[in-house]
Scaffold this motif. Structure first.
Motif, PDB file in Angstrom:
ATOM      1  N   ARG A 183       0.808  -1.218   0.000  1.00 52.65           N
ATOM      2  CA  ARG A 183       0.000   0.000   0.000  1.00 52.65           C
ATOM      3  C   ARG A 183       0.845   1.273   0.000  1.00 52.65           C
ATOM      4  NH1 ARG A 183       0.070  -2.683   4.651  1.00 52.65           N
ATOM      5  NH2 ARG A 183       0.021  -1.673   6.683  1.00 52.65           N
ATOM      6  N   THR A 184       1.972   1.244   0.718  1.00 52.74           N
ATOM      7  CA  THR A 184       2.802   2.448   0.797  1.00 52.74           C
ATOM      8  C   THR A 184       3.361   2.782  -0.574  1.00 52.74           C
ATOM      9  OG1 THR A 184       3.452   1.669   2.960  1.00 52.74           O
ATOM     10  CG2 THR A 184       4.685   3.502   2.072  1.00 52.74           C
ATOM     11  N   LEU A 199       0.686   4.059  -2.943  1.00 49.48           N
ATOM     12  CA  LEU A 199       0.331   5.464  -2.659  1.00 49.48           C
ATOM     13  C   LEU A 199       1.387   6.414  -3.221  1.00 49.48           C
ATOM     14  CD1 LEU A 199      -0.988   5.363   1.032  1.00 49.48           C
ATOM     15  CD2 LEU A 199      -2.268   6.010  -1.010  1.00 49.48           C
ATOM     16  N   LEU A 222       9.364  13.445   1.711  1.00 46.36           N
ATOM     17  CA  LEU A 222       8.911  12.125   1.234  1.00 46.36           C
ATOM     18  C   LEU A 222      10.100  11.264   0.818  1.00 46.36           C
ATOM     19  CD1 LEU A 222       5.694  12.850  -0.879  1.00 46.36           C
ATOM     20  CD2 LEU A 222       5.858  11.879   1.403  1.00 46.36           C
ATOM     21  N   MET A 228      11.811  10.124   3.947  1.00 45.65           N
ATOM     22  CA  MET A 228      11.038   9.156   4.726  1.00 45.65           C
ATOM     23  C   MET A 228      10.918   7.804   4.024  1.00 45.65           C
ATOM     24  SD  MET A 228       9.567   8.398   7.452  1.00 45.65           S
ATOM     25  CE  MET A 228       9.559   9.932   8.332  1.00 45.65           C
ATOM     26  N   PHE A 229      10.907   7.834   2.700  1.00 47.89           N
ATOM     27  CA  PHE A 229      10.595   6.581   2.002  1.00 47.89           C
ATOM     28  C   PHE A 229      11.740   6.010   1.166  1.00 47.89           C
ATOM     29  CE2 PHE A 229       6.430   8.396   2.843  1.00 47.89           C
ATOM     30  CZ  PHE A 229       5.788   7.313   3.402  1.00 47.89           C
ATOM     31  N   MET A 230      12.838   6.737   1.025  1.00 46.83           N
ATOM     32  CA  MET A 230      13.888   6.196   0.154  1.00 46.83           C
ATOM     33  C   MET A 230      14.434   4.880   0.725  1.00 46.83           C
ATOM     34  SD  MET A 230      17.246   8.570   0.633  1.00 46.83           S
ATOM     35  CE  MET A 230      18.462   7.469  -0.056  1.00 46.83           C
ATOM     36  N   TYR A 284      11.031  20.615   7.078  1.00 46.00           N
ATOM     37  CA  TYR A 284      11.304  19.163   7.112  1.00 46.00           C
ATOM     38  C   TYR A 284      11.135  18.638   8.543  1.00 46.00           C
ATOM     39  CZ  TYR A 284      13.773  14.742   6.173  1.00 46.00           C
ATOM     40  OH  TYR A 284      14.095  13.410   6.032  1.00 46.00           O
ATOM     41  N   TYR A 327       3.659   1.754   8.980  1.00 52.76           N
ATOM     42  CA  TYR A 327       3.977   1.402   7.592  1.00 52.76           C
ATOM     43  C   TYR A 327       4.202   2.649   6.728  1.00 52.76           C
ATOM     44  CZ  TYR A 327      -0.918   2.248   6.131  1.00 52.76           C
ATOM     45  OH  TYR A 327      -2.129   2.817   5.857  1.00 52.76           O
ATOM     46  N   LEU A 328       3.827   3.811   7.255  1.00 46.74           N
ATOM     47  CA  LEU A 328       4.115   5.057   6.515  1.00 46.74           C
ATOM     48  C   LEU A 328       5.341   5.785   7.080  1.00 46.74           C
ATOM     49  CD1 LEU A 328       0.532   6.488   5.835  1.00 46.74           C
ATOM     50  CD2 LEU A 328       2.126   5.504   4.191  1.00 46.74           C
ATOM     51  N   THR A 329       6.051   5.141   7.994  1.00 51.16           N
ATOM     52  CA  THR A 329       7.273   5.763   8.529  1.00 51.16           C
ATOM     53  C   THR A 329       8.463   4.796   8.426  1.00 51.16           C
ATOM     54  OG1 THR A 329       6.742   4.992  10.755  1.00 51.16           O
ATOM     55  CG2 THR A 329       5.998   7.205  10.199  1.00 51.16           C
ATOM     56  N   PRO A 330       8.758   4.316   7.218  1.00 52.52           N
ATOM     57  CA  PRO A 330       9.831   3.312   7.113  1.00 52.52           C
ATOM     58  C   PRO A 330      11.210   3.834   7.519  1.00 52.52           C
ATOM     59  CG  PRO A 330       9.155   4.051   4.931  1.00 52.52           C
ATOM     60  CD  PRO A 330       8.171   4.629   5.904  1.00 52.52           C
ATOM     61  N   ASN A 331      11.436   5.143   7.367  1.00 48.39           N
ATOM     62  CA  ASN A 331      12.755   5.672   7.731  1.00 48.39           C
ATOM     63  C   ASN A 331      12.725   6.462   9.037  1.00 48.39           C
ATOM     64  OD1 ASN A 331      14.099   4.516   5.632  1.00 48.39           O
ATOM     65  ND2 ASN A 331      13.955   6.294   4.290  1.00 48.39           N
ATOM     66  N   LEU A 332      11.779   6.091   9.899  1.00 50.63           N
ATOM     67  CA  LEU A 332      11.722   6.674  11.239  1.00 50.63           C
ATOM     68  C   LEU A 332      11.298   5.536  12.161  1.00 50.63           C
ATOM     69  CD1 LEU A 332      11.503   8.974  13.342  1.00 50.63           C
ATOM     70  CD2 LEU A 332       9.227   9.430  12.502  1.00 50.63           C
ATOM     71  N   LEU A 347      20.331   7.479   7.157  1.00 47.57           N
ATOM     72  CA  LEU A 347      19.158   8.353   7.103  1.00 47.57           C
ATOM     73  C   LEU A 347      18.131   8.035   8.194  1.00 47.57           C
ATOM     74  CD1 LEU A 347      17.788  10.622   5.511  1.00 47.57           C
ATOM     75  CD2 LEU A 347      16.778   8.890   4.049  1.00 47.57           C
ATOM     76  N   ASN A 380      16.773  10.729  10.951  1.00 49.13           N
ATOM     77  CA  ASN A 380      15.343  11.041  11.104  1.00 49.13           C
ATOM     78  C   ASN A 380      14.878  10.747  12.530  1.00 49.13           C
ATOM     79  OD1 ASN A 380      14.715  11.985   8.544  1.00 49.13           O
ATOM     80  ND2 ASN A 380      14.152   9.983   7.753  1.00 49.13           N
TER      81      ASN A 380
END
Lengths: 173, 298
Positions: free
Chosen positions: A111-112, A115, A156, A159-161, B7, B21-26, B144, B148
């Motif tokens: 889902r991520t 999106l 973004l 956070m998502f790379m 940021y 699941y929306l914070t993969p790098n935190l 990273l 974060n």
């Protein structure tokens, strides 16, 4: 002559990436994709921006975008695979279980990424007439809205790379 | 400047309200696996101890404070999950002066010299108030996710509305024992075949390890390096253990307990890496015996 030269160019481009059949097939596939255009003398058409000055593409344009994108991605399977067998197995696996395309769980697991892809497709679509997608987005906004937008995109990425090690393919050369 | 501030603000709002699941790098998890939060609160109650244990989960699951206390030794176990020398130096700088141990027992597990230290950095950043040492650690790890999480943790340290956070001492089959040890409910490991592995030292980790030893030496604290036993089937997978032993022996007094004790996969371990309570008792008693022989404990 035009067909022969196109094939030579794409096959040499493939070979340039490495001495592996996967790269040759990648080049060959791209040359084959051009074949209908070359044979019908349409290869210099379709160079303009798609759906220019319109918000949405026509159904025909949408279908053509989808076909072009799918064929390009299919050729990338060969480009990225270890060997031809690996690539063919990968493609077979995609079509082996067509039921899975209708299973919501698959989309839920990703889902991520779905999106994010949707967000960036929308961004690219609205910026498709420019060299860079965000080149003209927000030029008429107040400066702080525009900079907030830029910062949000940077966020973004942050956070998502992908942060796990993934070797870049060109490091091989 | 505007972008940097934006940021940070977005990071804070996003990290607070978005699902994981929306914070993969935190990765900010207070009270995470291994009781790090409780341990880093507990350590504040200790000073002038006899022995300080340092290292990874092998440490906080391998040195039972109760066994050492029974021998009249005041100890604290400052191990944490996947702790590498980059985190050890951070923890030492924070707590060494107050703890003022007579002896440091440093668990040297090969994997901690090979890892990037990300997992343990996140654990420590999330579970203790951050300071300049956290920034130094983040710069050394240079990842990273760590940056974060550190930015987010600094803001949480300032605005934290969960000041009354209390971690349960019993979580699943883990039981926190005062002094830092975590006792696992007795379980037995079923041997599996593991792939062969070569120990390759990471130079950043080795530098941090040397910095730890220099800091301890500067404070005139005795150090012994210990390789806590791992399941024999796991130990035998390493192709160059002799090389590792010789590097460690060159640094300090070093004991490889995989060679000193005869342990069994299924009797003394609950997984390929960790001793069960039966193994812990055998290992700790053997260590105390050596400490007495070598007169390290007084």
């Amino acid at each position: 002559m035009k067909v022969r030269n196109t094939f030579i160019i794409f096959i040499v481009s493939g070979f340039w990436h490495g001495a592996n059949w996967t790269f040759i097939i990648w080049g060959l596939l791209n040359a084959i994709y051009f074949l209908p255009l070359l044979l019908t003398n349409n290869n210099r058409n379709n160079l303009a921006v798609v759906a220019k000055d319109k918000y949405l593409p026509t159904p025909k344009e949408f279908f053509l975008i989808l076909i072009t994108f799918s064929m390009t991605v299919l050729s990338w399977v060969f480009f990225r695979a270890e060997n031809v067998e690996h690539a063919l197995q990968y493609i077979l696996d995609i079509f082996k279980d067509p039921q899975s395309f209708y299973t919501m769980a698959i989309y839920y697991n990703y889902r991520t990424i779905i999106l994010l892809i949707l967000f960036f497709i929308i961004l690219e679509w609205f910026g498709r007439e420019n060299q860079y997608a965000i080149e003209k987005i927000g030029l008429k906004w107040k400066w702080y809205f525009r900079w907030f937008f830029y910062s949000f995109i940077v966020f973004l990425i942050g956070m998502f790379m992908q942060t796990a090690e993934t070797p870049f393919i060109y490091f091989q050369f | 400047m505007f972008s940097a501030v934006t940021y940070i603000i977005i990071l804070f709002i996003w990290g607070t309200f978005m699902p994981s699941y929306l914070t993969p790098n935190l990765n900010y998890v207070k009270g995470s696996y291994g009781h790090t939060y409780t341990r880093l609160q507990d350590v504040k109650d200790y000073e002038n101890i006899d022995i300080l244990f340092l290292g990874s989960s092998h440490t906080y699951r391998g040195f039972d404070n109760r066994i050492f206390n029974a021998s009249g030794l005041k100890t604290f176990n400052l191990g944490s999950s996947a702790q590498t020398p980059l985190q050890t130096i951070t923890l030492l700088k924070r707590h060494l002066t107050r703890l003022s141990p007579k002896l440091v027992i440093y668990d040297v597990y090969p994997n901690t010299f090979m890892g990037d230290g990300v997992e343990s950095s996140l654990d420590i950043i999330s579970n203790e108030k951050n300071d300049l040492n956290s920034v130094k650690m983040a710069l050394s790890v240079n990842h990273l996710k760590v940056y974060n999480t550190l930015i987010y943790a600094f803001l949480r340290d300032i605005f934290d509305w969960r000041k009354n956070f209390k971690e349960s001492l019993v979580k699943g089959d883990d039981n926190y024992v005062k002094g830092g040890f975590v006792e696992k409910e007795l379980a037995y490991y079923k041997t599996k075949t593991l792939l062969r592995k070569e120990i390759k030292f990471d130079s950043t980790q080795l530098d941090a390890f040397n910095e730890c030893l220099r800091l301890l030496e500067k404070n005139k604290i005795s150090v012994i390096l210990v390789y806590v036993p791992i399941a024999p089937s796991n130990y035998s997978r390493y192709t160059n253990i002799r090389e590792f032993d010789s590097v460690m022996s060159a640094h300090m007094k070093y004991f490889n307990f995989n060679e000193k004790l005869i342990l069994n996969d299924s009797l003394h371990f609950y997984d390929p890496d960790h001793l069960n309570q039966n193994g812990v008792k055998l290992f700790n008693n053997k260590l105390i015996e050596i400490l007495n022989e070598e007169k390290f404990n007084r």
